[in-house]
Scaffold this active site. Structure first.
Site, PDB file in Angstrom:
ATOM      1  N   GLU A 194     -10.677   2.058  12.166  1.00 44.13           N
ATOM      2  CA  GLU A 194     -11.334   1.041  11.338  1.00 44.13           C
ATOM      3  C   GLU A 194     -10.983  -0.338  11.893  1.00 44.13           C
ATOM      4  OE1 GLU A 194     -10.022   1.536   7.290  1.00 44.13           O
ATOM      5  OE2 GLU A 194     -10.377  -0.566   6.777  1.00 44.13           O
ATOM      6  N   GLU A 224       0.827  -1.208   0.000  1.00 42.59           N
ATOM      7  CA  GLU A 224       0.000   0.000   0.000  1.00 42.59           C
ATOM      8  C   GLU A 224       0.861   1.256   0.000  1.00 42.59           C
ATOM      9  OE1 GLU A 224      -3.630   0.069   2.334  1.00 42.59           O
ATOM     10  OE2 GLU A 224      -3.247  -2.011   2.810  1.00 42.59           O
ATOM     11  N   LYS A 249     -15.841  -1.207  -0.296  1.00 44.10           N
ATOM     12  CA  LYS A 249     -14.960  -1.804  -1.296  1.00 44.10           C
ATOM     13  C   LYS A 249     -15.841  -2.584  -2.263  1.00 44.10           C
ATOM     14  CE  LYS A 249     -11.096  -2.516   1.935  1.00 44.10           C
ATOM     15  NZ  LYS A 249     -10.510  -3.492   2.891  1.00 44.10           N
ATOM     16  N   SER A 305      -5.259  -3.772  -1.228  1.00 43.47           N
ATOM     17  CA  SER A 305      -3.795  -3.669  -1.304  1.00 43.47           C
ATOM     18  C   SER A 305      -3.256  -4.175  -2.642  1.00 43.47           C
ATOM     19  CB  SER A 305      -3.150  -4.388  -0.141  1.00 43.47           C
ATOM     20  OG  SER A 305      -3.664  -5.679  -0.067  1.00 43.47           O
TER      21      SER A 305
HETATM   22  C1  2PG Z   1      -7.966  -2.694   4.356  1.00 45.28           C
HETATM   23  C2  2PG Z   1      -7.083  -2.874   3.177  1.00 45.28           C
HETATM   24  C3  2PG Z   1      -6.868  -1.747   2.273  1.00 45.28           C
HETATM   25  P1  2PG Z   1      -7.019  -5.129   1.962  1.00 45.28           P
HETATM   26  O1  2PG Z   1      -8.042  -3.569   5.208  1.00 45.28           O
HETATM   27  O2  2PG Z   1      -8.647  -1.716   4.504  1.00 45.28           O
HETATM   28  O3  2PG Z   1      -6.287  -0.688   2.905  1.00 45.28           O
HETATM   29  O4  2PG Z   1      -6.497  -4.014   2.979  1.00 45.28           O
HETATM   30  O5  2PG Z   1      -6.188  -5.036   0.760  1.00 45.28           O
HETATM   31  O6  2PG Z   1      -6.887  -6.400   2.659  1.00 45.28           O
HETATM   32  O7  2PG Z   1      -8.430  -4.834   1.661  1.00 45.28           O
HETATM   33 MG    MG Z   2      -9.445  -2.341   6.511  1.00 46.01          MG
END
Ligand code: 2PG
Ligand code: MG
Length: 428
Positions: free
Chosen positions: A287, A205, A339, A369
């Site tokens: 979060e 990230e 997401k 990520s």
């Molecule tokens: C999260 C992330 C992105 P992942 O947990 O928020 O920042 O990770 O890629 O696992 O969604």
């Molecule tokens: Mg998260």
């Protein structure tokens, strides 16, 4: 208006070098909408299913040729001839063709890629940018960027437990200004780390992953960087944390393992930890502070800190209206991470954001990520006036592509663009 004449998918790579799906949706007028989908690392247990080949002989089992086949054969055959602007009909058709609750048949990666490519082709067909096509004249809110700057957890080999430490540049007139502030702080942090002889390597990230001793040390370094950049922590810029706590929760023992395994907290101790942390530092957003199944303690935590800070469920809600509805009923949080690939269609993503807004929940549109050069989530954040995004750090093209698109959108909106940094609900 244009009918779908062909849907064609291919396997490409995401930013982690892992295969993912890209789709071209082509209309009878020759318009093309192209979309590719991201992939998570700390994937929530209740997310829609990302279909992988599991053929160990190719890409270590991570190939997506089954998902590609499902698009080129099944979805192409079924969706051909539909009007490109009939987003809801098309999304619903894919949901019923798949026929499962978690899209495990066709694959959420296959379905989302088509869903977004349809929206893009429709936007081109109607001569508009994507945010304008989806949001119309109502789409004017530029998001507060939650900019990732230090990483820990599974993203890093250090003693930092939490996945992400982010900046929230509040005291700005425009998105571009806020983004500049965050970027300057990012570079100041890099210099501070160098001076201390710490690593400035970045992770997936693109946040720094220095070998720090604790979560608190990460926060203190960030505060230093904010001040070095000429801003005031807790006035101009605040801090947000994604703990990604499901990753360090032991389900059998019902405890959280902190300091990368050396400290054990039960849920109540974890709650006390958070209360102390937000008292001490200018942290205004947390979060996934608790595990994705630790519902009762989410409610307990929200009772204590939910009026003071943004408390967002990511793995807890997985962009799913049913899980969000449960969270609303139980008072488990006050915000949600969005997401699109956790749920699998544009329509369902919009439904979840609408449900959140109705109950006063903030929606934060987020990257994964494993990202691609696709910038749809930038367009979506403005289209749906979410007012908040997290797109990783201001480094590496899969992130800057999205931030840069927001710069272009703000420019296009001109006088009608709004930046509500100073009106953020949880300023203290
Ligand atoms: C999260 C992330 C992105 P992942 O947990 O928020 O920042 O990770 O890629 O696992 O969604
Ligand atoms: Mg998260």
């Amino acid at each position: 208006m244009g009918l779908i004449s062909k849907i064609f998918a291919r396997q490409i790579l995401d930013s982690k070098g892992i295969p993912t799906v890209e789709v071209d949706v082509i209309t009878d007028r020759g318009v093309i909408g192209r979309s590719s989908v991201p992939s998570g690392t700390t994937t929530g247990k209740y997310e829609a299913v990302e279909l992988r080949d599991n053929d160990k002989g190719r890409y270590l089992g991570k190939g997506v040729s089954k998902a590609v086949y499902n698009i080129n054969k099944v979805l192409n055959d079924e969706l051909k001839g539909l009007y490109i602007t009939e987003q809801v009909t098309i999304d619903q058709a894919m949901i019923s063709i798949d026929g499962t609750d978690n899209k495990s048949n066709i694959g959420a990666n296959a379905i989302l890629a088509v869903s977004m490519a349809v929206a893009k082709a429709a936007a081109h067909t109607t001569g508009q940018s994507l945010y304008r096509y989806i949001g119309g004249v109502y789409a004017t809110t530029m998001p507060i960027p939650m900019m990732n700057i230090i990483n820990g957890g599974v993203n890093a080999d250090n003693k930092v437990d939490f996945l992400e430490f982010m900046l929230m540049p509040i005291n700005a007139d425009t998105f571009s200004d806020a983004f500049r502030m965050g970027t300057e702080i990012y570079h100041h942090l890099k210099n501070i780390l160098k001076e201390k002889g710490l690593s400035v390597n970045v992770c997936d990230e693109a946040g720094f992953t220095p070998n720090l001793k604790s979560n608190e040390e990460a926060i203190e370094l960030i505060i230093k960087a904010i001040e070095k950049a000429g801003f005031k922590a807790g006035k101009d810029v605040y801090i947000a944390i994604d703990a990604a706590a499901s990753e360090f929760y032991n389900n059998k023992e019902k405890v959280y393992y902190l300091s990368k395994g050396s400290k054990k907290f039960d849920s109540q101790q974890m709650i006390n930890y958070w209360v102390k942390l937000i008292k001490k530092y200018p942290v205004i957003s947390i979060e996934d502070p608790l595990d994705q199944d630790d519902w009762a303690n989410w409610t307990a935590l929200n009772k204590v800190i939910g009026n003071d800070i943004q408390l967002a469920g990511d793995d807890l809600f997985v962009t799913n209206t049913s899980r969000l509805a449960k969270g609303i009923m139980e008072g488990a949080a006050n915000s949600i991470i969005i997401k699109p690939n956790q749920i699998g269609t544009l329509t369902e993503t919009i439904n979840t954001i609408q449900l959140a807004a109705k109950w006063g929940f903030n929606s934060i549109i987020s990257l994964r990520s494993g990202e691609t050069e696709d910038v749809s989530i930038a367009e979506l954040s403005v289209a749906l006036n979410t007012g908040l995004i997290k797109f990783g750090s201001p480094c590496h093209s899969e992130h800057t592509a999205k931030y840069n698109q927001l710069i272009r959108i703000e420019e296009e909106l001109g006088n009608s663009a709004r930046y509500y940094g100073r009106e953020f609900k949880y300023l203290r």
